[in-house]
Design an enzyme around this catalytic site. Structure first.
Site, mmCIF file in Angstrom:
data_model
loop_
_atom_site.group_PDB
_atom_site.id
_atom_site.type_symbol
_atom_site.label_atom_id
_atom_site.label_comp_id
_atom_site.label_asym_id
_atom_site.label_seq_id
_atom_site.Cartn_x
_atom_site.Cartn_y
_atom_site.Cartn_z
ATOM 1 N N LEU A 38 0.882 -1.162 -0.014
ATOM 2 C CA LEU A 38 0.013 0.043 0.003
ATOM 3 C C LEU A 38 0.857 1.239 -0.041
ATOM 4 O O LEU A 38 0.528 2.123 0.674
ATOM 5 C CB LEU A 38 -0.705 -0.166 1.251
ATOM 6 N N CYS A 94 6.482 -10.736 -12.492
ATOM 7 C CA CYS A 94 5.221 -11.558 -12.083
ATOM 8 C C CYS A 94 4.061 -10.797 -12.189
ATOM 9 O O CYS A 94 2.909 -10.999 -13.253
ATOM 10 C CB CYS A 94 5.133 -12.051 -10.648
HETATM 11 N N1 LIG Z 1 10.714 -14.568 -10.317
HETATM 12 C C1 LIG Z 1 9.633 -14.558 -9.431
HETATM 13 O O1 LIG Z 1 9.705 -13.679 -8.305
HETATM 14 C C2 LIG Z 1 8.682 -15.591 -9.020
HETATM 15 C C3 LIG Z 1 8.032 -15.840 -8.070
HETATM 16 C C4 LIG Z 1 6.895 -16.815 -7.971
HETATM 17 C C5 LIG Z 1 6.752 -17.471 -9.030
HETATM 18 N N2 LIG Z 1 7.256 -17.328 -10.080
HETATM 19 C C6 LIG Z 1 6.937 -18.019 -11.496
HETATM 20 O O2 LIG Z 1 8.032 -19.269 -11.581
HETATM 21 C C7 LIG Z 1 8.155 -19.506 -12.964
HETATM 22 C C8 LIG Z 1 9.785 -19.237 -13.344
HETATM 23 O O3 LIG Z 1 10.225 -18.036 -12.827
HETATM 24 P P1 LIG Z 1 11.517 -17.361 -12.728
HETATM 25 O O4 LIG Z 1 11.435 -15.974 -12.649
HETATM 26 O O5 LIG Z 1 12.357 -18.084 -11.858
HETATM 27 O O6 LIG Z 1 11.959 -17.623 -14.516
HETATM 28 P P2 LIG Z 1 13.424 -17.529 -15.048
HETATM 29 O O7 LIG Z 1 13.325 -17.161 -16.362
HETATM 30 O O8 LIG Z 1 14.267 -16.681 -13.969
HETATM 31 O O9 LIG Z 1 13.897 -19.188 -14.975
HETATM 32 C C9 LIG Z 1 13.493 -19.892 -15.867
HETATM 33 C C10 LIG Z 1 14.795 -21.087 -16.235
HETATM 34 O O10 LIG Z 1 13.926 -22.145 -17.089
HETATM 35 C C11 LIG Z 1 15.032 -22.617 -17.910
HETATM 36 N N3 LIG Z 1 14.347 -23.465 -18.760
HETATM 37 C C12 LIG Z 1 13.485 -23.138 -19.644
HETATM 38 N N4 LIG Z 1 13.143 -24.218 -20.287
HETATM 39 C C13 LIG Z 1 13.818 -25.364 -19.836
HETATM 40 C C14 LIG Z 1 13.858 -26.643 -20.319
HETATM 41 N N5 LIG Z 1 13.265 -27.170 -20.934
HETATM 42 N N6 LIG Z 1 14.674 -27.503 -19.490
HETATM 43 C C15 LIG Z 1 15.531 -27.097 -18.334
HETATM 44 N N7 LIG Z 1 15.506 -25.717 -18.177
HETATM 45 C C16 LIG Z 1 14.655 -24.698 -18.759
HETATM 46 C C17 LIG Z 1 15.619 -21.328 -18.189
HETATM 47 O O11 LIG Z 1 16.880 -21.356 -18.927
HETATM 48 C C18 LIG Z 1 15.594 -20.428 -17.159
HETATM 49 O O12 LIG Z 1 17.044 -20.547 -16.432
HETATM 50 C C19 LIG Z 1 7.264 -18.534 -13.541
HETATM 51 O O13 LIG Z 1 6.238 -19.165 -14.235
HETATM 52 C C20 LIG Z 1 7.030 -17.245 -12.708
HETATM 53 O O14 LIG Z 1 5.802 -16.874 -12.821
HETATM 54 C C21 LIG Z 1 8.422 -16.467 -10.253
#
Ligand SMILES: NC(=O)c1ccc[n+]([C@@H]2O[C@H](COP(=O)([O-])OP(=O)(O)OC[C@H]3O[C@@H](n4cnc5c(N)ncnc54)[C@H](O)[C@@H]3O)[C@@H](O)[C@H]2O)c1
Length: 432
Positions: free
Chosen positions: A253, A263
């Site tokens: 807030l 996100c």
């Molecule tokens: N970043 C955040 O704060 C956060 C918080 C909660 C939820 N999420 C969710 O979590 C998920 C991941 O987010 P992130 O920020 O960690 O993403 P990111 O982009 O940092 O990491 C994703 C990773 O997956 C790898 N990848 C993709 N395809 C692959 C495969 N076939 N085999 C192996 N590795 C593979 C990529 O190379 C990358 O390193 C998303 O859905 C996001 O919405 C993120």
């Protein structure tokens, strides 16, 4: 337990490391070979406070491994967490689930004994059903269970959020998987985390609903800040006054720039896209998205006004360019629209960010990076405090800035307007 995290990004790496620290054997897999090689050398791909020590500790004691070999890592593990990205599809508002489905296909071709497959990635409701369909094309349903376990950690606070979560949500109707996962999370439950077992679809929706609600809170206070600026009221008083009501709560807030990050922008869009598919109009969330998209142009108008419409050749310094403090994440940071706009108007931008220079701005001739705060601000006409790092909270502007006519625009309200007035500094903040 033997765990495999597929995708070693913010979520996969942090949760993998934390699970290993709790005593589990964890393999973090990524298709990015360079990332995996670096991790094996102790080079951490992201900025996250406390993460490097924890990686080193658990890598050394052999509980944490890094690999690019998905098949081998899956076959060695009992619980598989899918943590790949779910960005917004190009030219659409829906989530791009191609990374998820590619992984599901690979998992299907690998399983030979019972595995729990968990989506930790944020995925639209019914994605779990689709993953189950994809995997069951290759292997009997008796050999796997698809569970939703959304992640709620925040970048910058990720280790603390993972270790002391408010809740652990497990979406499954399968009793056996639920029991195993309750056991996996028992160290966090014993520290006070609430454990909630729901249907898989409900767990998927809880994540989107939570993010959309938090985005709504931010947008709500940002719009009220616009009103406060016209009526000589300080938005900080409103935030405190509202937040003291326990039904409302003070977190999320605080007025500021448009929300960004990896996100909120994508998740608010994706939930409205899902609802549209079911012919349900989530009009509140749609208006939040619109309001947030307008926020940067609104703040840029204010910047232009502060500079009396003379932006050309003005030296503007940005303190912090990521979407928030304590992260290096540039995804959907409001700077990505604000800085190019000001460059186009002829401004000369200098920026400092504690997480270093950003590739996003290298292509602009008139954008330079300074290695410290003093260099960044010393020649500025206007200093924009864009993120809330502690490093920015006690700067002696009078001493550091050579141009004595400088102006400060504090987009995070970290300084006291009264003190700034006493110091005779031209200081402007949000909602004041
Ligand atoms: N970043 C955040 O704060 C956060 C918080 C909660 C939820 N999420 C969710 O979590 C998920 C991941 O987010 P992130 O920020 O960690 O993403 P990111 O982009 O940092 O990491 C994703 C990773 O997956 C790898 N990848 C993709 N395809 C692959 C495969 N076939 N085999 C192996 N590795 C593979 C990529 O190379 C990358 O390193 C998303 O859905 C996001 O919405 C993120």
């Amino acid at each position: 337990m033997k765990l495999c995290m597929i995708g070693t990004g913010y979520v996969g790496l942090v949760s993998g490391v934390c699970f290993s620290d709790l005593g589990n054997e964890v393999i973090c897999v990524d298709r990015d070979q360079k990332k995996v090689e670096n991790l094996k050398k102790g080079i951490i791909p992201i900025y996250e406070p406390g993460l490097d020590e924890l990686v080193l500790k658990n890598y050394k004691n052999n509980r944490l491994k890094f690999s690019t070999n998905l098949k081998e890592s899956i076959s060695k593990s009992d619980i598989i967490f899918i943590c790949v990205g779910t960005p917004t599809k190009k030219n659409s508002i829906s989530a791009d689930l191609s990374q998820i489905y590619n992984v599901a296909k690979e998992i299907g071709g690998t399983i030979s004994k019972f595995k729990i497959i968990i989506t930790k990635s944020t995925v639209p409701v019914t994605t779990g059903d689709e993953i189950e369909k994809i995997i069951s094309k290759k292997v009997s349903k008796k050999l796997f269970s698809v569970v939703s376990n959304p992640e709620f950690l925040r970048e910058g606070e990720a280790i603390r959020d993972f270790t002391y979560p408010d809740r652990v949500v497990i979406g499954t109707n399968d009793k056996k998987s639920n029991k195993i996962l309750k056991n996996l999370y028992s160290p966090l439950i014993s520290k006070g985390a609430k454990y909630l077992n729901t249907s898989r679809r409900a767990a998927e929706l809880i994540k989107y609903a939570s993010n959309a609600f938090l985005a709504t809170k931010i947008t709500f206070i940002n719009e009220l800040a616009n009103l406060c600026e016209k009526i000589d009221v300080n938005i900080e008083d409103i935030s405190i006054g509202m937040g003291l009501d326990k039904r409302i709560g003070g977190r999320f807030l605080r007025a500021g720039p448009a929300y960004g990050g990896s996100c909120f922008p994508k998740d608010t869009k994706a939930i409205t896209a899902t609802a549209d598919n079911f012919k349900i109009d989530l009009s509140i969330i749609k208006s939040v998205i619109k309001s947030n998209e307008n926020r940067s142009s609104l703040l840029l108008k204010r910047v232009t006004n502060l500079l009396k419409n003379k932006v050309k050749n003005k030296k503007i310094c940005f303190l912090g360019v990521t979407f928030k403090a304590n992260t290096d994440d540039m995804r959907d940071s409001s700077c990505l629209s604000m800085i190019p706009f000001l460059v186009k108007q002829g401004a000369k931008i200098n920026y400092y960010d504690p997480t270093g220079e950003k590739d996003n701005f290298r292509k602009f001739k008139n954008v330079t990076f300074s290695k410290n705060i003093s260099n960044a601000i010393k020649d500025s006409d206007l200093i924009i405090i864009h993120t809330e790092w502690n490093d920015f909270k006690s700067i002696n502007f009078k001493k550091e800035v050579k141009n004595k006519k400088f102006i400060i625009f504090d987009m995070r309200n970290i300084y006291s307007p009264i003190k700034m007035k006493e110091l005779k500094i031209k200081y402007f903040s949000i909602g004041n």
